[in-house]
Design an enzyme around this catalytic site. Structure first.
Site, PDB file in Angstrom:
ATOM      1  N   ARG A 113      57.688  55.664  55.709  1.00 62.34           N
ATOM      2  CA  ARG A 113      57.605  56.159  54.328  1.00 62.34           C
ATOM      3  C   ARG A 113      58.286  57.500  54.131  1.00 62.34           C
ATOM      4  O   ARG A 113      58.081  58.170  53.120  1.00 62.34           O
ATOM      5  CB  ARG A 113      56.159  56.216  53.838  1.00 62.34           C
ATOM      6  CG  ARG A 113      55.505  54.832  53.769  1.00 62.34           C
ATOM      7  CD  ARG A 113      54.328  54.829  52.810  1.00 62.34           C
ATOM      8  NE  ARG A 113      53.842  53.455  52.635  1.00 62.34           N
ATOM      9  CZ  ARG A 113      52.622  53.075  52.931  1.00 62.34           C
ATOM     10  NH1 ARG A 113      51.756  53.926  53.444  1.00 62.34           N
ATOM     11  NH2 ARG A 113      52.246  51.825  52.726  1.00 62.34           N
TER      12      ARG A 113
ATOM     13  N   LYS B 234      71.914  61.178  46.803  1.00 64.21           N
ATOM     14  CA  LYS B 234      72.136  59.730  46.747  1.00 64.21           C
ATOM     15  C   LYS B 234      72.293  59.197  48.162  1.00 64.21           C
ATOM     16  O   LYS B 234      73.126  59.679  48.933  1.00 64.21           O
ATOM     17  CB  LYS B 234      73.406  59.405  45.962  1.00 64.21           C
ATOM     18  CG  LYS B 234      73.242  59.331  44.470  1.00 64.21           C
ATOM     19  CD  LYS B 234      74.545  58.826  43.856  1.00 64.21           C
ATOM     20  CE  LYS B 234      74.434  58.635  42.367  1.00 64.21           C
ATOM     21  NZ  LYS B 234      75.703  58.110  41.805  1.00 64.21           N
TER      22      LYS B 234
ATOM     23  N   GLU C  51      88.071  63.483  45.926  1.00 60.17           N
ATOM     24  CA  GLU C  51      86.889  63.928  45.167  1.00 60.17           C
ATOM     25  C   GLU C  51      87.099  65.328  44.594  1.00 60.17           C
ATOM     26  O   GLU C  51      86.568  65.657  43.529  1.00 60.17           O
ATOM     27  CB  GLU C  51      85.647  63.887  46.052  1.00 60.17           C
ATOM     28  CG  GLU C  51      85.257  62.488  46.516  1.00 60.17           C
ATOM     29  CD  GLU C  51      84.759  61.592  45.392  1.00 60.17           C
ATOM     30  OE1 GLU C  51      84.368  62.113  44.321  1.00 60.17           O
ATOM     31  OE2 GLU C  51      84.760  60.360  45.580  1.00 60.17           O
TER      32      GLU C  51
ATOM     33  N   LYS D 177      79.846  69.654  41.393  1.00 66.71           N
ATOM     34  CA  LYS D 177      78.853  68.593  41.578  1.00 66.71           C
ATOM     35  C   LYS D 177      77.438  69.163  41.517  1.00 66.71           C
ATOM     36  O   LYS D 177      76.540  68.536  40.939  1.00 66.71           O
ATOM     37  CB  LYS D 177      79.074  67.868  42.903  1.00 66.71           C
ATOM     38  CG  LYS D 177      78.097  66.701  43.064  1.00 66.71           C
ATOM     39  CD  LYS D 177      78.499  65.692  44.098  1.00 66.71           C
ATOM     40  CE  LYS D 177      77.547  64.488  44.047  1.00 66.71           C
ATOM     41  NZ  LYS D 177      77.844  63.491  45.086  1.00 66.71           N
TER      42      LYS D 177
ATOM     43  N   GLU E 299      71.018  60.560  37.317  1.00 65.21           N
ATOM     44  CA  GLU E 299      72.158  59.850  36.722  1.00 65.21           C
ATOM     45  C   GLU E 299      71.769  59.108  35.449  1.00 65.21           C
ATOM     46  O   GLU E 299      72.101  57.938  35.254  1.00 65.21           O
ATOM     47  CB  GLU E 299      72.791  58.891  37.743  1.00 65.21           C
ATOM     48  CG  GLU E 299      74.219  58.507  37.389  1.00 65.21           C
ATOM     49  CD  GLU E 299      74.947  57.776  38.495  1.00 65.21           C
ATOM     50  OE1 GLU E 299      76.058  57.302  38.240  1.00 65.21           O
ATOM     51  OE2 GLU E 299      74.409  57.681  39.609  1.00 65.21           O
TER      52      GLU E 299
ATOM     53  N   ARG F 174      75.544  63.115  34.804  1.00 62.90           N
ATOM     54  CA  ARG F 174      75.937  62.846  36.183  1.00 62.90           C
ATOM     55  C   ARG F 174      76.882  61.645  36.288  1.00 62.90           C
ATOM     56  O   ARG F 174      77.640  61.529  37.249  1.00 62.90           O
ATOM     57  CB  ARG F 174      74.695  62.619  37.058  1.00 62.90           C
ATOM     58  CG  ARG F 174      75.032  62.460  38.535  1.00 62.90           C
ATOM     59  CD  ARG F 174      73.817  62.588  39.424  1.00 62.90           C
ATOM     60  NE  ARG F 174      74.150  62.352  40.817  1.00 62.90           N
ATOM     61  CZ  ARG F 174      73.352  62.602  41.851  1.00 62.90           C
ATOM     62  NH1 ARG F 174      72.137  63.103  41.626  1.00 62.90           N
ATOM     63  NH2 ARG F 174      73.720  62.359  43.082  1.00 62.90           N
TER      64      ARG F 174
ATOM     65  N   ASN G 144      81.491  59.504  38.143  1.00 63.29           N
ATOM     66  CA  ASN G 144      82.008  58.161  38.413  1.00 63.29           C
ATOM     67  C   ASN G 144      83.454  57.977  37.973  1.00 63.29           C
ATOM     68  O   ASN G 144      84.008  56.886  38.119  1.00 63.29           O
ATOM     69  CB  ASN G 144      81.131  57.114  37.714  1.00 63.29           C
ATOM     70  CG  ASN G 144      79.723  57.070  38.285  1.00 63.29           C
ATOM     71  OD1 ASN G 144      79.530  57.238  39.474  1.00 63.29           O
ATOM     72  ND2 ASN G 144      78.738  56.875  37.417  1.00 63.29           N
TER      73      ASN G 144
ATOM     74  N   HIS H 148      85.895  55.720  39.802  1.00 66.50           N
ATOM     75  CA  HIS H 148      85.116  54.948  40.768  1.00 66.50           C
ATOM     76  C   HIS H 148      84.832  53.508  40.337  1.00 66.50           C
ATOM     77  O   HIS H 148      84.575  52.666  41.196  1.00 66.50           O
ATOM     78  CB  HIS H 148      83.792  55.667  41.059  1.00 66.50           C
ATOM     79  CG  HIS H 148      83.940  56.840  41.971  1.00 66.50           C
ATOM     80  ND1 HIS H 148      84.738  57.921  41.661  1.00 66.50           N
ATOM     81  CD2 HIS H 148      83.396  57.111  43.194  1.00 66.50           C
ATOM     82  CE1 HIS H 148      84.672  58.809  42.653  1.00 66.50           C
ATOM     83  NE2 HIS H 148      83.878  58.339  43.584  1.00 66.50           N
TER      84      HIS H 148
ATOM     85  N   HIS I  79      86.109  51.708  43.345  1.00 67.33           N
ATOM     86  CA  HIS I  79      85.179  51.038  44.254  1.00 67.33           C
ATOM     87  C   HIS I  79      85.539  49.561  44.411  1.00 67.33           C
ATOM     88  O   HIS I  79      85.421  48.992  45.504  1.00 67.33           O
ATOM     89  CB  HIS I  79      83.741  51.166  43.750  1.00 67.33           C
ATOM     90  CG  HIS I  79      83.043  52.387  44.239  1.00 67.33           C
ATOM     91  ND1 HIS I  79      81.816  52.792  43.745  1.00 67.33           N
ATOM     92  CD2 HIS I  79      83.371  53.308  45.190  1.00 67.33           C
ATOM     93  CE1 HIS I  79      81.433  53.894  44.359  1.00 67.33           C
ATOM     94  NE2 HIS I  79      82.368  54.227  45.238  1.00 67.33           N
TER      95      HIS I  79
ATOM     96  N   HIS J  29      88.224  55.714  51.171  1.00 65.30           N
ATOM     97  CA  HIS J  29      87.564  55.924  49.882  1.00 65.30           C
ATOM     98  C   HIS J  29      88.436  56.736  48.927  1.00 65.30           C
ATOM     99  O   HIS J  29      88.670  56.315  47.779  1.00 65.30           O
ATOM    100  CB  HIS J  29      86.227  56.636  50.106  1.00 65.30           C
ATOM    101  CG  HIS J  29      85.513  56.981  48.829  1.00 65.30           C
ATOM    102  ND1 HIS J  29      84.852  56.045  48.072  1.00 65.30           N
ATOM    103  CD2 HIS J  29      85.382  58.162  48.166  1.00 65.30           C
ATOM    104  CE1 HIS J  29      84.325  56.627  47.000  1.00 65.30           C
ATOM    105  NE2 HIS J  29      84.633  57.904  47.039  1.00 65.30           N
TER     106      HIS J  29
END
Length: 355
Positions: free
Chosen positions: A112, A134, A176, A214, A224, A228, A232, A235, A239, A254
């Site tokens: 947990r 994230k 980025e 960021k 998000e 936020r 993207n 992306h 992606h 990437h």
């Protein structure tokens, strides 16, 4: 340099020293465990090894996006149990974006959740994946589709680790940095668009400016729900491109895929949000100069759009984009129909015909 993320954790930018680990010791954990991958255990661990207790368990994950999956997570969870790691332990995640996303997710779900701190070792992870909490893995050929939001106890960014990277890996992370300038820092964009030789960049000034973009966005919108989503940009299409070529011999890193995505989504921005043709030309020319060009085969268009339709950012079954009004000004929650997306890909493909 210290950049606080509210009252939750600090991002430290500078050489990692004994003082960092003295701070960690003062938190009185029952033990530490270190996650690394096949590269960082060889190239990066020696830079901090002297500060670790000799009995610190080191768990080594296979490197690369192809291994960022639940099968690898299961192996890492088993390694934690074998090492006797308990809930009052802390995990040290030493690696790039893949390792940090995955090991942070493993730590956050083990018994947990145990505390973890991130030591990013690639430019991509320094300016992007280590900031914002994230965590997750790829599933069903969709990037980062299983995961959680959870913050580390600290992020330690040491630019010395960049010396362990290939030029291609540095370029990947640089994508980025370009994105951060385009969505929120026009002064940064105006500076970096003059850079051609990344081997001569002063990362001590570039990294903090990019991280701060960021950081400020994450502080405003940690989960998000709104601003936020600006992160993207590039992306949605990027992606899909990265996923499409992931298992081929033409695989894109990437940042390379995101650079192509930024060109395409900048073209969409001229169609929908008022980005000027001059700004589009600047973005296109610069990204091509840094990353080159890889034609998207026409037979791939339908598969790319299918991947975009499954993107976790979508709402109401519409493909969601972040687009630009101008460099430094992004607009979130924009949608585009399939024919317009095809037009964006065709615009990018047409760049292959330029002299």
């Amino acid at each position: 340099m210290t950049l606080p993320v509210a009252d939750q954790y600090n991002i430290e930018i500078g050489p990692i020293t004994e003082a960092n680990f003295n701070w960690l010791s003062a938190r009185n954990y029952a033990g530490w465990v270190l996650f690394a991958d096949e590269n960082t255990v060889e190239l990066c661990l020696p830079l901090i090894e002297e500060y670790l207790p000799e009995d610190t368990p080191v768990i080594v994950a296979p490197e690369g996006e192809l291994n960022k999956n639940l099968e690898t997570c299961q192996s890492l969870w088993e390694d934690l149990f074998t090492a006797g790691v308990g809930r009052r332990w802390c995990a040290i995640c030493l690696g790039g974006g893949v390792l940090e996303d995955m090991s942070g997710f493993v730590a956050s779900t083990y018994k947990r959740g145990i505390d973890f701190l991130q030591i990013p070792t690639t430019l991509l992870s320094m300016v992007d994946s280590s900031v914002g909490g994230k965590l997750g893995v790829d599933f069903n050929n969709l990037k980062n589709s299983i995961g959680v939001f959870n913050n580390p106890i600290a992020v330690w960014i040491d630019p010395r680790f960049l010396q362990t990277l290939s030029d291609r890996e540095v370029r990947s992370g640089y994508g980025e940095i370009i994105k951060h300038g385009l969505i929120a820092d026009v002064e940064q964009w105006n500076k970096i668009k003059e850079l051609q030789d990344l081997t001569s960049v002063d990362w001590q000034t570039i990294i903090p400016a990019s991280v701060n973009v960021k950081r400020e966005i994450v502080l405003e919108d940690p989960f998000e729900k709104g601003r936020r989503k600006a992160l993207n940009f590039g992306h949605t299409i990027g992606h899909a491109i990265e996923s499409y070529w992931l298992e081929s011999d033409r695989r894109l890193l990437h940042g390379e895929a995101i650079a192509a995505g930024m060109i395409m989504e900048a073209w969409l921005s001229t169609q929908q949000t008022g980005l000027t043709p001059q700004a589009l030309a600047e973005i296109t020319t610069y990204c091509l100069a840094v990353y080159g060009h890889q034609v998207v085969p026409p037979e791939a268009f339908d598969q790319l759009i299918a991947l975009m339709q499954q993107d976790k950012k979508n709402e109401d079954h519409r493909i969601n984009f972040t687009l630009l009004e101008a460099p430094g000004c992004a607009r979130v929650n924009e949608t585009a129909d399939v024919e317009l997306i095809r037009g964006a890909i065709e615009y990018y493909n047409g760049m292959d015909k330029l002299p």
